[in-house]
Design a protein around this motif. Sequence first.
Motif, PDB file in Angstrom:
ATOM      1  N   HIS A   1      -6.869  14.703  -0.769  1.00 28.77           N
ATOM      2  CA  HIS A   1      -6.050  13.835  -1.622  1.00 28.77           C
ATOM      3  C   HIS A   1      -5.287  14.642  -2.672  1.00 28.77           C
ATOM      4  O   HIS A   1      -4.116  14.358  -2.962  1.00 28.77           O
ATOM      5  CB  HIS A   1      -6.922  12.786  -2.295  1.00 28.77           C
ATOM      6  N   LYS A   2      -5.937  15.657  -3.244  1.00 26.46           N
ATOM      7  CA  LYS A   2      -5.251  16.479  -4.243  1.00 26.46           C
ATOM      8  C   LYS A   2      -4.094  17.248  -3.617  1.00 26.46           C
ATOM      9  O   LYS A   2      -3.006  17.352  -4.205  1.00 26.46           O
ATOM     10  CB  LYS A   2      -6.242  17.448  -4.886  1.00 26.46           C
ATOM     11  N   ASN A   3      -4.308  17.789  -2.427  1.00 27.73           N
ATOM     12  CA  ASN A   3      -3.246  18.527  -1.745  1.00 27.73           C
ATOM     13  C   ASN A   3      -2.053  17.620  -1.450  1.00 27.73           C
ATOM     14  O   ASN A   3      -0.895  17.977  -1.702  1.00 27.73           O
ATOM     15  CB  ASN A   3      -3.782  19.129  -0.450  1.00 27.73           C
ATOM     16  N   SER A   4      -2.347  16.426  -0.939  1.00 28.65           N
ATOM     17  CA  SER A   4      -1.278  15.490  -0.599  1.00 28.65           C
ATOM     18  C   SER A   4      -0.544  15.006  -1.846  1.00 28.65           C
ATOM     19  O   SER A   4       0.694  14.939  -1.875  1.00 28.65           O
ATOM     20  CB  SER A   4      -1.866  14.301   0.166  1.00 28.65           C
ATOM     21  N   LEU A   5      -1.311  14.686  -2.890  1.00 30.90           N
ATOM     22  CA  LEU A   5      -0.695  14.190  -4.114  1.00 30.90           C
ATOM     23  C   LEU A   5       0.142  15.281  -4.784  1.00 30.90           C
ATOM     24  O   LEU A   5       1.255  15.025  -5.276  1.00 30.90           O
ATOM     25  CB  LEU A   5      -1.781  13.686  -5.070  1.00 30.90           C
ATOM     26  N   GLY A   6      -0.374  16.508  -4.793  1.00 29.53           N
ATOM     27  CA  GLY A   6       0.384  17.611  -5.378  1.00 29.53           C
ATOM     28  C   GLY A   6       1.683  17.871  -4.627  1.00 29.53           C
ATOM     29  O   GLY A   6       2.740  18.105  -5.237  1.00 29.53           O
TER      30      GLY A   6
ATOM     31  N   ASN B   1       0.816  -1.211   0.000  1.00 32.61           N
ATOM     32  CA  ASN B   1       0.000   0.000   0.000  1.00 32.61           C
ATOM     33  C   ASN B   1       0.854   1.266   0.000  1.00 32.61           C
ATOM     34  O   ASN B   1       0.512   2.262  -0.639  1.00 32.61           O
ATOM     35  CB  ASN B   1      -0.934   0.015   1.214  1.00 32.61           C
ATOM     36  N   LYS B   2       1.961   1.221   0.727  1.00 33.93           N
ATOM     37  CA  LYS B   2       2.815   2.413   0.788  1.00 33.93           C
ATOM     38  C   LYS B   2       3.422   2.711  -0.579  1.00 33.93           C
ATOM     39  O   LYS B   2       3.464   3.863  -1.021  1.00 33.93           O
ATOM     40  CB  LYS B   2       3.916   2.220   1.827  1.00 33.93           C
ATOM     41  N   GLY B   3       3.879   1.677  -1.263  1.00 32.30           N
ATOM     42  CA  GLY B   3       4.465   1.871  -2.585  1.00 32.30           C
ATOM     43  C   GLY B   3       3.447   2.317  -3.623  1.00 32.30           C
ATOM     44  O   GLY B   3       3.812   2.924  -4.627  1.00 32.30           O
ATOM     45  N   ALA B   4       2.166   2.017  -3.364  1.00 33.77           N
ATOM     46  CA  ALA B   4       1.107   2.387  -4.308  1.00 33.77           C
ATOM     47  C   ALA B   4       0.363   3.636  -3.861  1.00 33.77           C
ATOM     48  O   ALA B   4      -0.710   3.941  -4.392  1.00 33.77           O
ATOM     49  CB  ALA B   4       0.118   1.230  -4.454  1.00 33.77           C
ATOM     50  N   HIS B   5       0.937   4.372  -2.913  1.00 32.01           N
ATOM     51  CA  HIS B   5       0.220   5.488  -2.307  1.00 32.01           C
ATOM     52  C   HIS B   5      -0.221   6.532  -3.342  1.00 32.01           C
ATOM     53  O   HIS B   5      -1.367   7.012  -3.305  1.00 32.01           O
ATOM     54  CB  HIS B   5       1.097   6.154  -1.241  1.00 32.01           C
ATOM     55  N   THR B   6       0.661   6.877  -4.261  1.00 33.29           N
ATOM     56  CA  THR B   6       0.317   7.875  -5.282  1.00 33.29           C
ATOM     57  C   THR B   6      -0.870   7.407  -6.112  1.00 33.29           C
ATOM     58  O   THR B   6      -1.819   8.170  -6.365  1.00 33.29           O
ATOM     59  CB  THR B   6       1.523   8.137  -6.198  1.00 33.29           C
TER      60      THR B   6
ATOM     61  N   ILE C   1      -9.232  10.329  -6.347  1.00 36.88           N
ATOM     62  CA  ILE C   1      -9.554  11.635  -6.932  1.00 36.88           C
ATOM     63  C   ILE C   1     -10.353  11.462  -8.222  1.00 36.88           C
ATOM     64  O   ILE C   1     -11.385  12.119  -8.433  1.00 36.88           O
ATOM     65  CB  ILE C   1      -8.265  12.430  -7.218  1.00 36.88           C
ATOM     66  N   ALA C   2      -9.887  10.586  -9.090  1.00 39.32           N
ATOM     67  CA  ALA C   2     -10.423  10.507 -10.448  1.00 39.32           C
ATOM     68  C   ALA C   2     -11.762   9.784 -10.539  1.00 39.32           C
ATOM     69  O   ALA C   2     -12.657  10.207 -11.289  1.00 39.32           O
ATOM     70  CB  ALA C   2      -9.408   9.818 -11.364  1.00 39.32           C
TER      71      ALA C   2
END
Length: 412
Positions: A391-396, A331-336, A343-344
Amino acid sequence: MDFAFDARTNELRESLLEFMDNYVYPAEPVFEEQLEQLPNRWAWDSAPVLQELRAEARRRGLWNLFLPGEHGAGLTNLQYAPLAEITGRSIHLAPPALNCAAPDTGNMEVLSLFGTEAQRKEWLEPLLEGEIRSSFAMTEPDVASSDATNISTRIERDGDEYVINGRKWWITGAMNPNARIFIVMGKTDPSADRHRQQSMVLVPRDTPGVEVKRAMHVLGYDDHEHGGHAELTFTDVRVPVSNLIGQEGDGFAIAQARLGPGRIHHCMRAIGAAERALELMCARADERVAFGKPLADQGVIREWIAEARVRIEQLRLLVLKTAWLMDTVGNKGAHTEIQAIKIATPATVEWILDKAIQVHGGGGLSQDFPLAYAYAHNRTLRFADGPDEVHKNSLGRAELRRQRRAREERGG
């Protein structure tokens, strides 16, 4: 790249598709009728037709498919994802028929991964058998629960017991009297590091001080098909210390572990709802005539249909990639990718459902088609498991860090 499903996935898909065609879809109107005749409309799992579906699902080996490992069907995320998509075509009936309905799925995962043997014996086993239901009590009305560290419910130790005081809402399934156990998240040590303040405890429904206050409505729907969404209060609720899940301070980490697979499940079910909406949209466009020609001959309708197909295919590939990464790098490696699908998917499926409703005209807003309810259900996914903005804030932020590192490595 190999996009084919493996032999076991194909076998289960064929069995599930046949089950949907021959049992689930015909049962949908029967289920709705029986729900209105129940003595308690929240006790959806007592509907006779659902019991019949469950028996048939178990006979076919379509039971607890969501849960990996020894306690479940042993499927990987990649194997389960296309099955979850199929069940999403009948969101209120197919998942519970397979004992794969939220929030029980996440709660069973928590008990499987973090529960003691005694906790598994008392609560996990009857959940796996479909004998009882459960709820996950985290969200609160008085704080911004999108930041789980805000949780204000207190869990204080008093000798061999924990004393719980707090208020929760949007607790899915809690209106159902058969939701016998609540997993409650609260603070055991407000002075600890902000991610170590929270803990989770098991609270039986009939514990003194637990009160189910009211049902919350979702865009006008009370969601009694899922046991509703309740507001709860906990007033000096006492449970044994042995009801703690994991260790004190583990609550935030357990919540994150619970959410990873759940996001795959939600997203694939949403894709299933989008596929059914597209089928209905195409059928309606072929049947309906306006201004002298079928809707299917209108350019704007064809554009919506084409765009819906493209968006569904994009989503499915992204979610399947995420499932594969979760299986291979964790899960950690797939976090993005987990954040990306969260989001999508709801926003894209919302667009598809909106266009399907538009093609159906007034009928699309009515109870005569599953579109309005699917829209309301899908809209909640933009809040559930974290709102879009978080999620957008974290991903950005993560993407900016990644790009900076890349520039530094290039000497730029």
